[in-house]
Scaffold this motif. Structure first.
Motif, mmCIF file in Angstrom:
data_model
loop_
_atom_site.group_PDB
_atom_site.id
_atom_site.type_symbol
_atom_site.label_atom_id
_atom_site.label_comp_id
_atom_site.label_asym_id
_atom_site.label_seq_id
_atom_site.Cartn_x
_atom_site.Cartn_y
_atom_site.Cartn_z
ATOM 1 N N ALA A 56 0.825 -1.210 0.000
ATOM 2 C CA ALA A 56 0.000 0.000 0.000
ATOM 3 C C ALA A 56 0.860 1.262 0.000
ATOM 4 O O ALA A 56 0.508 2.263 -0.630
ATOM 5 N N THR A 57 1.989 1.220 0.703
ATOM 6 C CA THR A 57 2.883 2.384 0.752
ATOM 7 C C THR A 57 3.469 2.664 -0.616
ATOM 8 O O THR A 57 3.491 3.820 -1.080
ATOM 9 N N ILE A 58 3.948 1.623 -1.287
ATOM 10 C CA ILE A 58 4.498 1.821 -2.639
ATOM 11 C C ILE A 58 3.429 2.369 -3.576
ATOM 12 O O ILE A 58 3.682 3.313 -4.340
ATOM 13 N N ASN A 64 1.106 9.336 -5.975
ATOM 14 C CA ASN A 64 1.403 10.748 -5.682
ATOM 15 C C ASN A 64 2.574 11.298 -6.484
ATOM 16 O O ASN A 64 2.657 12.507 -6.706
ATOM 17 N N HIS A 65 3.502 10.416 -6.898
ATOM 18 C CA HIS A 65 4.717 10.871 -7.583
ATOM 19 C C HIS A 65 4.936 10.089 -8.879
ATOM 20 O O HIS A 65 6.077 9.874 -9.288
ATOM 21 N N GLY A 66 3.835 9.688 -9.516
ATOM 22 C CA GLY A 66 3.929 8.826 -10.676
ATOM 23 C C GLY A 66 4.751 9.405 -11.815
ATOM 24 O O GLY A 66 5.591 8.703 -12.400
ATOM 25 N N ASP A 67 4.539 10.662 -12.137
ATOM 26 C CA ASP A 67 5.270 11.265 -13.255
ATOM 27 C C ASP A 67 6.772 11.289 -12.989
ATOM 28 O O ASP A 67 7.582 10.975 -13.879
ATOM 29 N N LEU A 118 10.672 8.356 0.191
ATOM 30 C CA LEU A 118 10.068 7.653 1.329
ATOM 31 C C LEU A 118 10.423 8.304 2.666
ATOM 32 O O LEU A 118 11.594 8.497 2.984
ATOM 33 N N THR A 119 9.419 8.597 3.440
ATOM 34 C CA THR A 119 9.645 9.127 4.797
ATOM 35 C C THR A 119 9.368 8.082 5.875
ATOM 36 O O THR A 119 9.750 8.279 7.035
#
Length: 337
Positions: A56-58, A64-67, A118-119
């Motif tokens: 789910a995180t990936i 959110n950052h697909g581009d 990743l945070t």
């Protein structure tokens, strides 16, 4: 200055565009992966294990950052490409996810990209720290131990610097002949050119780059900035001459300052100033870790071509360039004109 890669897309891309740093990182980090189409790639399951995160995180980061991730190598395999990939891995990936008709894979570059975003992952934090160390080492190694004069590694720098000296002489002669005042007027009107182009005077510029008292600031400037300064000097020298001849006497410093400000507003210079500000702000932050606060709005990621230009095989120290017979022959021809 401290770099928070999770917050700055420019900082992330500056690392990902530096192929020399990526080569060292891939060798030293030894993250594993599968060799596919001439490069190492990683399945989502492998990335989950690497960073100790959930599916789910990936998926959230891809959403959110697909581009950004796609631009750096993340891709979806379908059809024949997916069948070829499954054959390569002997079908061991069939259990990954419920959709066997598509499969997302990450290149090494995309894995680093995700690790910089990743945070939630301690493993990602450790990777970011190691990557930053590698970048610093590569930069120092390829730039000869320091980056203060990294601009001089550009093969076009010497010629631009040499030609600018000629325009500088025309400019100082015009200031002498057509503007009232003492010797201080040279510094004053030179600073007006600097402020027109990059919004800093000489003192501010030296402070940002942490230059020593004896350092000459033009020796640290990029070719594009030097060329633009030369254009300003040549143009202003011409305008001063015309204004002085029309008036029949020297201009007051107030009159000359107005001439400078009017000259700066010429539409011809708008795209050139934008380009110079962008290159100075972006390159200095990337290569010199120097932030021009007045140019912060112009900061962009440094393109891959710039890493080749200043760190690549064609880039050479000033001493190496000056020892090149071909380079010296060019300067001799210019001098003999």
């Amino acid at each position: 200055m401290a770099k928070d890669l999770t917050e700055s897309i420019h900082e992330r891309q500056n690392i990902l565009n530096n192929r020399y740093a990526l080569q060292q990182a891939e060798e030293h980090l030894d993250l594993g992966g599968i060799f596919y189409q001439d490069e190492m790639v990683f399945t989502k399951q492998q990335v989950m294990s690497l960073f100790e995160i959930s599916d789910a995180t990936i998926e959230r980061y891809i959403s959110n950052h697909g581009d950004e991730l796609k631009n750096n190598g993340y891709q979806i395999l379908r059809g024949q490409k997916l069948r070829d990939f499954k054959d390569l891995t002997h079908g061991t990936l069939i259990s990954e996810g419920t959709k066997t008709s598509v499969l997302g894979i990450f290149t090494f570059r995309a894995v680093l990209n995700l690790g910089m975003l990743l945070t939630e992952s301690e493993q990602a934090r450790l990777l970011r720290s190691r990557v930053l160390d590698i970048v610093l080492d590569v930069m120092a190694q390829r730039a000869g131990g320091h980056t203060k004069f990294i601009n001089q590694r550009d093969e076009n720098y010497l010629l631009a610097s040499f030609q600018e000296e000629n325009y500088r002489k025309k400019f100082t002669d015009a200031v002498d002949n057509y503007i009232e005042g003492s010797q201080w007027k040279y510094a004053r009107f030179t600073n007006l050119i600097y402020k027109s182009i990059f919004q800093e005077n000489a003192t501010e510029y030296k402070k940002v780059l942490k230059l020593a008292e004896h350092d000459k600031i033009r020796e640290t400037m990029y070719t594009e900035v030097i060329n633009l300064i030369a254009s300003f000097e040549a143009g202003i020298a011409h305008e001063l001459e015309l204004a002085g001849q029309k008036k029949g006497s020297k201009l007051t410093q107030k009159e000359a300052e107005k001439l400078f400000l009017d000259f700066e507003k010429h539409p011809l210079f708008t795209p050139l100033i934008l380009d110079a500000r962008t290159k100075m702000a972006s390159r200095d932050l990337c290569f010199r870790d120097a932030l021009h606060e007045k140019l912060e709005a112009y900061i962009q990621a440094v393109p891959e071509a710039d890493f080749e230009r200043f760190l690549g095989e064609k880039s050479r120290s000033l001493q190496e360039q000056l020892s090149d017979p071909d380079t010296l022959a060019v300067f001799k021809r210019l001098k003999d004109r």
